[in-house]
Structure formats: C-alpha cells, structure tokens
Motif scaffolding. Structure first.
Motif, short mmCIF file in Angstrom:
data_model
loop_
_atom_site.label_atom_id
_atom_site.label_comp_id
_atom_site.label_asym_id
_atom_site.label_seq_id
_atom_site.Cartn_x
_atom_site.Cartn_y
_atom_site.Cartn_z
N ARG A 103 0.95 -1.15 -0.04
CA ARG A 103 0.05 0.12 -0.14
C ARG A 103 0.87 1.41 -0.08
NH1 ARG A 103 -3.09 0.68 -2.24
NH2 ARG A 103 -4.66 -0.63 -1.68
N GLU A 104 1.75 1.43 0.92
CA GLU A 104 2.54 2.68 1.04
C GLU A 104 3.76 2.84 0.36
OE1 GLU A 104 1.27 4.72 3.51
OE2 GLU A 104 -0.10 3.26 4.37
N VAL A 105 4.41 1.80 0.02
CA VAL A 105 5.86 1.72 -1.00
C VAL A 105 5.53 1.70 -2.29
CG1 VAL A 105 8.07 0.80 -0.94
CG2 VAL A 105 7.02 1.05 1.18
N LEU A 106 4.95 0.48 -2.51
CA LEU A 106 4.65 0.28 -3.99
C LEU A 106 3.32 1.09 -4.64
CD1 LEU A 106 4.82 -3.78 -4.18
CD2 LEU A 106 6.60 -1.87 -4.64
N ASN A 107 2.42 1.66 -3.79
CA ASN A 107 1.32 2.05 -4.24
C ASN A 107 0.58 1.24 -5.16
OD1 ASN A 107 0.95 4.87 -3.14
ND2 ASN A 107 3.01 5.27 -4.41
N ALA A 115 0.71 -8.39 -8.78
CA ALA A 115 1.67 -9.14 -7.85
C ALA A 115 1.49 -10.63 -7.36
CB ALA A 115 1.70 -8.15 -6.52
N VAL A 116 2.70 -11.24 -7.18
CA VAL A 116 2.50 -12.65 -6.44
C VAL A 116 3.37 -12.39 -5.13
CG1 VAL A 116 3.30 -14.82 -6.26
CG2 VAL A 116 2.57 -13.75 -8.48
N LEU A 117 2.47 -12.75 -4.07
CA LEU A 117 2.98 -12.48 -2.78
C LEU A 117 2.95 -13.99 -2.06
CD1 LEU A 117 3.91 -11.06 -0.24
CD2 LEU A 117 1.40 -10.45 0.30
N CYS A 118 4.17 -14.48 -1.58
CA CYS A 118 4.30 -15.82 -1.04
C CYS A 118 4.62 -15.60 0.37
CB CYS A 118 5.73 -16.47 -1.84
SG CYS A 118 5.30 -16.37 -3.57
N GLN A 167 15.17 -18.04 -11.61
CA GLN A 167 16.35 -17.62 -11.46
C GLN A 167 17.13 -17.12 -12.67
OE1 GLN A 167 19.41 -20.55 -10.25
NE2 GLN A 167 18.91 -19.91 -8.17
N GLY A 168 17.86 -15.92 -12.51
CA GLY A 168 18.43 -15.31 -13.81
C GLY A 168 17.40 -14.28 -14.36
N LYS A 169 15.99 -14.57 -14.30
CA LYS A 169 15.16 -13.76 -14.85
C LYS A 169 14.28 -12.73 -14.08
CE LYS A 169 13.79 -17.15 -18.44
NZ LYS A 169 12.88 -18.25 -18.71
N ARG A 170 13.90 -13.13 -12.73
CA ARG A 170 13.36 -12.18 -11.75
C ARG A 170 13.86 -12.55 -10.57
NH1 ARG A 170 7.91 -10.64 -13.01
NH2 ARG A 170 8.37 -9.33 -11.07
N GLU A 171 14.07 -11.48 -9.49
CA GLU A 171 14.35 -11.40 -8.11
C GLU A 171 13.37 -11.07 -7.50
OE1 GLU A 171 17.39 -12.75 -6.47
OE2 GLU A 171 18.00 -13.21 -8.74
N PRO A 172 13.05 -11.62 -6.25
CA PRO A 172 11.88 -11.47 -5.48
C PRO A 172 12.36 -10.06 -4.65
CG PRO A 172 13.17 -13.32 -4.59
CD PRO A 172 13.90 -13.13 -5.61
N ASP A 210 6.13 -13.97 -17.75
CA ASP A 210 6.24 -13.33 -19.05
C ASP A 210 5.87 -11.76 -18.79
OD1 ASP A 210 6.09 -15.63 -20.57
OD2 ASP A 210 3.90 -15.82 -20.34
N ASP A 211 5.57 -11.10 -17.31
CA ASP A 211 5.21 -10.01 -17.08
C ASP A 211 6.06 -9.38 -16.18
OD1 ASP A 211 4.30 -7.22 -16.88
OD2 ASP A 211 2.16 -7.93 -16.69
N PRO A 212 7.09 -8.70 -16.71
CA PRO A 212 8.12 -8.10 -15.76
C PRO A 212 7.48 -7.11 -14.60
CG PRO A 212 8.65 -7.36 -17.79
CD PRO A 212 7.58 -8.20 -17.81
N SER A 213 6.30 -6.56 -15.03
CA SER A 213 5.50 -5.32 -14.07
C SER A 213 4.93 -6.15 -13.10
CB SER A 213 4.73 -4.77 -15.11
OG SER A 213 3.18 -5.22 -15.22
N VAL A 214 4.61 -7.46 -13.15
CA VAL A 214 4.14 -8.13 -11.80
C VAL A 214 4.94 -8.19 -10.69
CG1 VAL A 214 3.17 -10.37 -11.22
CG2 VAL A 214 2.62 -9.35 -13.25
N HIS A 215 4.87 -7.76 -9.60
CA HIS A 215 5.65 -7.51 -8.39
C HIS A 215 5.83 -9.12 -7.96
CE1 HIS A 215 5.96 -3.36 -8.04
NE2 HIS A 215 4.51 -3.11 -8.29
N PHE A 216 6.92 -9.26 -7.74
CA PHE A 216 7.48 -10.81 -7.19
C PHE A 216 7.73 -10.49 -5.58
CE2 PHE A 216 10.46 -14.85 -7.74
CZ PHE A 216 9.84 -15.33 -6.84
#
Lengths: 314, 314
Positions: A106-110, A164-167, A224-229, A187-193
């Motif tokens: 909410r506060e940091v990622l809006n 976003a995906v939240l684990c 790995q190598g594509k997205r860092e959480p 496929d979508d780098p705009s989805v937050h991990f």
C-alpha cells in the motif's frame, strides 16, 4: 555506549551484566523493536521477568513494537496469542511480516486499485491485505487449494488482472498454485514478485519444519536469472521501511532485540538501528565470542530481556 | 576430427555441413546417446529425416541410447511415446532419469534391501524403482497426496525404515510430502538425498512450466548448509555412471547429441564424451558463435540430426 554499526565487525560486542549497564542502555532507547519467539516467549512459556520488563517500558513512556517474521498470523491473531500468555498488548504494537507486506504494498508500491495480488499464504496474510484494501486471489480459496494431481497444464496462463505474487507460509501449497504464480511472473516483468520472508525453517515441538522461504523456493529457482523477489521480512529493509511508515520514531533512539543473528540482528544492522542479542534462543555464545564468530555482530548482548527486571529493584 | 574436451573452451566448434564431414563423424561413433525432445521430436512432431537416420544407425550396427531427464515416465511409457510417433525402439534403449535413479540406487549405492525410499514423484518413477526391486513409500500413494492444509506438525517424524529421499517431478507435491521428506533428511545424515534432475522448468504448449528441480527446491533450500543433494540426471555424472553400468561401451567412441547446452552438452563434457549440438531446439547460434558465447562448448554443431540422411544418398 552507543557504538556505530559499521565498527561492529571489528570487535566483540559488550555482554551486559550489571544494573548500571542495563540502566545506560534502557535510558538510551525510546523505541524497543522486539522479536517475539525466543525473546518474549519460548512457544507456550513466557520468558521469566519479561512481563514486568514490558510494563516498565510502558511506564517509562517507551514505544514497544513486536516484530515477527511469522506470516501466518494477522495482528488480531497475534494479540490472541499474547492474551493467552497474559501479556497486555495493543494490536497497533504488533508488526508481523503479513501486515508488513500489506503496508509495503500500500505505502511503498502504491499497489493499483484495479489489480489483484495472487497469494500463496494463510488466512492471517489475507486478513492483513484486506485491512489495507488490497484485492487478492488464491490464498485459502478452495478453488486453488483443493487440487487433484494432474498433468494438464493448459489452465496455467498469464492474467492481466494480477499485479503481484505474494508468497508466505502456505500449508496448502500445491503444483497448481506454484504453476499459476509462475505463469503470472514468467512473461510480465511489471508483476511484483514479493516474499513475506525467506526463513528456511521454523522451530516447533523442539525441532524444525519447512518454512516460508522454502515454500517460495520453487518460484525463486524456476525464475532464477530472470526475476529476483523482493523479500519483505527480517533481515530485509522493506520490513523496517514499513514499520517506520506506520510508527514514526528516531532510528538512533531505537533498539532491535532478538535471539537470531541472521534475521533479528542483521535486520537492525541493515537498517542502522542498534541491536541487542539475547541468549536462550537459537544463537550459541560461540557464534559471537568464539574463534570463528559470525560476521553479523550485535551492538550488545544480554542473557535475557527479562534481566532488565533488575532495574525495578531499589 | 576428435577434439579433446578440455581444448573446447578455447575455440569455436566446427559447424558440420558437408556430406564428408557427416561421414567422418558417423564413422567415428559406435554409440549414439540421443536427447529426445528437440533432437528426435518437437512435442508431437518427429524431426524430418530422423526416422531414416535412426534406421541407418541400426543398419550400421551402431548402439543407440535415448537419454532424457523427464522423470515422470518409465521406459515402458517412453516406448509408447515412440510407438505413437512411429519410431521403432526397444525399451532397453531408453534411459530416462527415473530409470537412471533406480539403476544408480541399485548399482552405485547398493541401496539396502531392508530400507525404503521416500518418493516425491509420479508413477513412472515408482515403476522403475519397482523394476529394480527398491522398496518405496510416498509417491502417488493417496495417503500422502491427498492432504488437507493443516498446521499440525506432529505427524512429521524421522522414520528408521527410510534410507533415501528421491525427488522427481511430482504434480501432487504438498506440504505434508515436503515436511515428511525434510524430517527424514534433517536428523539422519545416512539417509540419501537424491534428485532425479534439477531442471528449473520444462517446455510444453510453446511456453514453460515449473520443473522437477524447482519442486525439490524447498528441500534443497531448507537443508542448505547441512545437506547437499546428489543430482542424477543430465548434466551430472551419476546419469552417465548409470548408463555405463548397464550398457558397456567405449566413451571415446560415443557421441552425446542434444539441443541444450546446460544439460545435454555439459553432460557429455562432464563425462569426457564428445558432444553434438543440434539447432532448432532451445539453443540460439549466438550462444555458440556470438561475441559472448556460453562457457559450455560442444565438440560439433549441426543444423539437425535429420541432416545425416544425406549419407543415404548415392
């Protein structure tokens, strides 16, 4: 007595034992950030002296914040745990990695109003997302949790409504949930991990079991190598950013108290907040004072937070 | 034309195009180790020319072994896939990571008769363990696969009858299976920790999904610093050890053919077997001949295994 964090690595931290040392520390702190398991209680048992020490902190006008990586519980659920142990707390004093994740989104990622977060997690995490008005899917929904093993992969597709995906810890983890989450991120780098925390294991019944960080490992490994959480919980800075976004305090007058070098002490060190390591939890003295000490060095060490009780004696 | 593997890193491998080059290579090989998907077929489509090339190999008295990391299929199941594609094969020519794991446990580990292996995997893996007389539990047993999410951890205990944990692709992965496997490995260093393979993802439907290696990542992560798994499948040597334990051949007169640098080509290189990279699969030419080539260098490169068909022309 205040020691800059960057000097820590070069020295052995003082082991506080005397009333005078306790007094100097106590007076230098306005905000106590307290890990729970190993500091306040060990499972169902309250650490001796800690109830009186907490009351003393409140009486002296100190701010008390309970900081825990457990992502299965909401603040309300945590309050019940404290109630059962007979420790008075206010919900607003509790900061778990579930709530921290919601605050961070909410506060940091809006996080946008029109997007949903796909949740690997329990009800406590869902409750905190709801409290911050973040739309969600997955989680404890039987649609994803009840899954008959299948080699049909056609159901796993990108979804433009997912932002976003939240684990977190998810006792209902299964292939469907993992593959849906992977497909959203692939496929979508705009989805937050996002991970609530990266704890390998957690302690219960005198042993350890598979923890949150291990349950998100399939996604971290597959990407790995594509997205860092982004990892929210201790020892990472997003947790401190979330705490400071809610509770305004001077980090120089704060103290992070914990029993774990890798999470609690590193958390303070990473955020320029002084740290107090207590014994009796997961850390052995040799890790601090032995021949091959950990690179993570607390500012101070004490046997138990309950020992501050001495300050109440006349 | 035979090039020692350790010289590979320093040079660009020859791209074979002429009939003479094909002939020299073909004559230098007694045993063809063939990756399947990307070399023999792409999903449901057989690579043009490959059927005639396989027949030519057999007619010339070459040994043919199909080497695949897919751990969900037994040799019998693989034979059915080949049958459907109209490619004649003998079950004994097929070497998947499921069968390789069973051979490795039987021949290399001498897995004790009185112990059981706890399986994260599908029926194909179970069938191959059965074929080698290895006692097993877990796997597709509904007892572990049908699991209602629960925070009761008391069921997860060490079990002295368990001598190994073997992880392959398991579409029925859940917290109970992960926590049982973890509990077996956590306290007893004599329990073998085996992965059929460590593929991050696998390709289907023109995209990728979460693979075997990602499904064992929770155990690898939870046990980090305490236990390291033995990975059977390509590119690791245990797979070659298992193949050679069954099929006796001269590695110097063998050739590993594949479309994947990280698995197939590294597999040959790690085992001192010459390698042939074919295009049209997962590798781009720039990864071999570009400005920043992969450190994994094949001995030879060709457009397609089907191109050897030219050797049949007069």
């Amino acid at each position: 007595m205040t020691v800059p964090n960057d000097a820590n690595a070069a020295r052995k931290p003082p082991f506080l034992r005397s009333r005078d040392e306790y007094k100097t520390l106590f007076d230098s702190v306005d905000t106590f950030l307290l890990d729970c398991d190993g500091v306040i209680y060990h499972g169902p048992v309250v650490v001796p002296g800690v109830k009186r020490v907490l009351q003393m902190m409140r009486d002296a006008g100190k701010k008390v914040i309970f900081v825990t990586n457990n992502a299965t519980k909401s603040r309300a659920m945590y309050k019940k745990t404290f109630d059962k142990l007979g420790i008075p707390v206010d919900e607003a004093e509790i900061f778990g990695s579930a709530y921290a994740s919601a605050v961070y989104m909410r506060e940091v990622l809006n996080f946008p109003e029109d997007k949903r977060v796909y949740v690997l997690g329990e009800k406590g995490l869902e409750d905190e997302l709801d409290a911050k008005g973040i739309k969600r899917t997955g989680g404890t929904d039987p649609e994803d949790r009840v899954f008959l093993p299948s080699m049909d992969f056609s159901a796993y597709k990108p979804d433009p409504t997912i932002g976003a995906v939240l684990c977190g810890f998810d006792s209902g983890i299964n292939y469907k949930k993992l593959c849906k989450a992977y497909s959203y991120l692939r496929d979508d780098p705009s989805v937050h991990f996002l991970l609530t925390n990266q704890d390998k294991t957690f302690p219960t019944n005198g042993t350890t079991y598979v923890g949150s960080g291990s349950l998100s490992a399939p996604l971290v490994f597959a990407l790995q190598g594509k997205r860092e959480p982004t990892v929210i919980g201790k020892p990472n800075k997003p947790m401190m950013d979330a705490i400071i976004a809610e509770h305004h305090f001077d980090p120089k007058r704060a103290l992070m108290v914990g029993d774990n070098l890798l999470t609690d002490i590193a958390f303070g060190n990473n955020s320029d907040v002084r740290t107090l390591l207590v014994m009796g939890g997961v850390t052995h003295k040799e890790e601090v004072y032995g021949e091959n000490p950990s690179e993570i060095v607390p500012t101070f060490v004490m046997e138990s937070l309950g020992d501050l009780e001495q300050l109440l004696d006349n």
